[in-house]
Design an enzyme around this catalytic site. Structure first.
Site, PDB file in Angstrom:
ATOM      1  N   GLY A  40      51.895  16.144 103.646  1.00 54.51           N
ATOM      2  CA  GLY A  40      50.581  16.514 103.101  1.00 54.51           C
ATOM      3  C   GLY A  40      50.564  17.554 102.002  1.00 54.51           C
ATOM      4  N   ASP A 101      45.372  23.050 111.446  1.00 57.01           N
ATOM      5  CA  ASP A 101      44.353  22.466 112.320  1.00 57.01           C
ATOM      6  C   ASP A 101      44.431  23.195 113.669  1.00 57.01           C
ATOM      7  OD1 ASP A 101      42.883  20.680 113.953  1.00 57.01           O
ATOM      8  OD2 ASP A 101      43.374  18.985 112.699  1.00 57.01           O
ATOM      9  N   THR A 105      51.742  23.147 114.394  1.00 60.29           N
ATOM     10  CA  THR A 105      52.798  22.854 113.421  1.00 60.29           C
ATOM     11  C   THR A 105      53.309  24.138 112.773  1.00 60.29           C
ATOM     12  OG1 THR A 105      51.798  20.713 112.961  1.00 60.29           O
ATOM     13  CG2 THR A 105      53.353  21.566 111.322  1.00 60.29           C
TER      14      THR A 105
HETATM   15  C1  PRP Z   1      49.126  17.679 109.153  1.00 62.18           C
HETATM   16  C2  PRP Z   1      49.313  18.851 108.207  1.00 62.18           C
HETATM   17  C3  PRP Z   1      50.018  19.863 109.047  1.00 62.18           C
HETATM   18  C4  PRP Z   1      49.570  19.544 110.458  1.00 62.18           C
HETATM   19  C5  PRP Z   1      48.577  20.555 110.908  1.00 62.18           C
HETATM   20  O1  PRP Z   1      50.260  16.878 109.082  1.00 62.18           O
HETATM   21  O2  PRP Z   1      50.050  18.501 107.068  1.00 62.18           O
HETATM   22  O3  PRP Z   1      51.418  19.782 108.919  1.00 62.18           O
HETATM   23  O4  PRP Z   1      48.981  18.241 110.435  1.00 62.18           O
HETATM   24  O5  PRP Z   1      48.119  20.268 112.196  1.00 62.18           O
HETATM   25  P1  PRP Z   1      48.197  21.302 113.400  1.00 62.18           P
HETATM   26  O6  PRP Z   1      47.753  22.637 112.894  1.00 62.18           O
HETATM   27  O7  PRP Z   1      47.229  20.723 114.412  1.00 62.18           O
HETATM   28  O8  PRP Z   1      49.594  21.307 113.916  1.00 62.18           O
HETATM   29  P2  PRP Z   1      50.259  15.360 109.562  1.00 62.18           P
HETATM   30  O9  PRP Z   1      50.765  15.290 110.959  1.00 62.18           O
HETATM   31  O10 PRP Z   1      48.920  14.757 109.284  1.00 62.18           O
HETATM   32  O11 PRP Z   1      51.380  14.723 108.652  1.00 62.18           O
HETATM   33  P3  PRP Z   1      51.424  14.519 107.063  1.00 62.18           P
HETATM   34  O12 PRP Z   1      51.397  15.893 106.428  1.00 62.18           O
HETATM   35  O13 PRP Z   1      52.722  13.832 106.867  1.00 62.18           O
HETATM   36  O14 PRP Z   1      50.237  13.688 106.662  1.00 62.18           O
END
Ligand code: PRP
Length: 175
Positions: A40, A101, A105
């Site tokens: 992302g 979010d 992560t």
């Molecule tokens: C999204 C974003 C963060 C994570 C945040 O990645 O890029 O890395 O979610 O979420 P959290 O705070 O609840 O952990 P995603 O899993 O959508 O993958 P991408 O970036 O490859 O689209």
């Protein structure tokens, strides 16, 4: 079509402001590496990096935080998919995220990288959903706080769609 929440011009202005703050923090601090969290962050990282005036290196790291790509559930089960290529010991690290979010992560990545003894470790995120926080994360450079809506564009996807929209937009997932 998703509706615009933050326009491309608002994003661009804010990215430049963040870059000025980051320039000021690291100007006399020695080696700096920006670590983009795939996938992302790739557009945000590209713009932020080009707006910085201080020298810096780029690395990427990839994690998985979803059970499957179309789910909107967050399990907190973060896995490392791809590590950075070079050690960060004694180097200043700025983690660059598109969105915080639940916070799982970024918390995982903070722990992973802190264990490698960087000179410093700071967090930059384009957007944050405060209402969704399950873990309190201190963000050093934040673009925008947003409500608990599903956002796409400027790197953010919904089931791999809409990443290349220039604006950050709201999409309502079908139930
Ligand atoms: C999204 C974003 C963060 C994570 C945040 O990645 O890029 O890395 O979610 O979420 P959290 O705070 O609840 O952990 P995603 O899993 O959508 O993958 P991408 O970036 O490859 O689209």
């Amino acid at each position: 079509m998703p509706e615009t929440l933050i326009s491309a011009s608002e994003i661009s202005e804010r990215v430049d402001e963040l870059a000025r703050e980051i320039d000021a923090t690291y100007r006399d601090e020695g080696e700096l590496v920006l670590i983009g969290v795939l996938k992302g962050s790739f557009i945000f990282l590209a713009d932020l990096s080009r707006s910085l005036t201080i020298p810096h290196r780029i690395e990427f790291i990839a994690v998985s935080s979803y059970g499957d790509s179309e789910s909107t559930r967050r399990t907190g089960d973060v896995r490392l998919l791809m590590d950075i290529r070079h050690p960060v010991t004694d180097i200043h690290v700025l983690l660059v995220e598109d969105i915080i979010d639940t916070g799982h992560t970024i918390e995982y990545l903070q722990r992973l990288l802190a264990a490698r003894s960087p000179a410093s470790l700071r967090i930059c995120s384009l957007v944050r959903k405060l209402d969704r926080a399950e873990i309190e994360v201190e963000v050093d450079y934040l673009g925008f706080d947003i409500p608990d809506v599903w956002v796409v564009g400027y790197g953010l996807d919904w089931a791999e769609r809409y990443r290349t929209l220039p604006d950050i937009c709201v999409v309502v997932p079908e139930s």
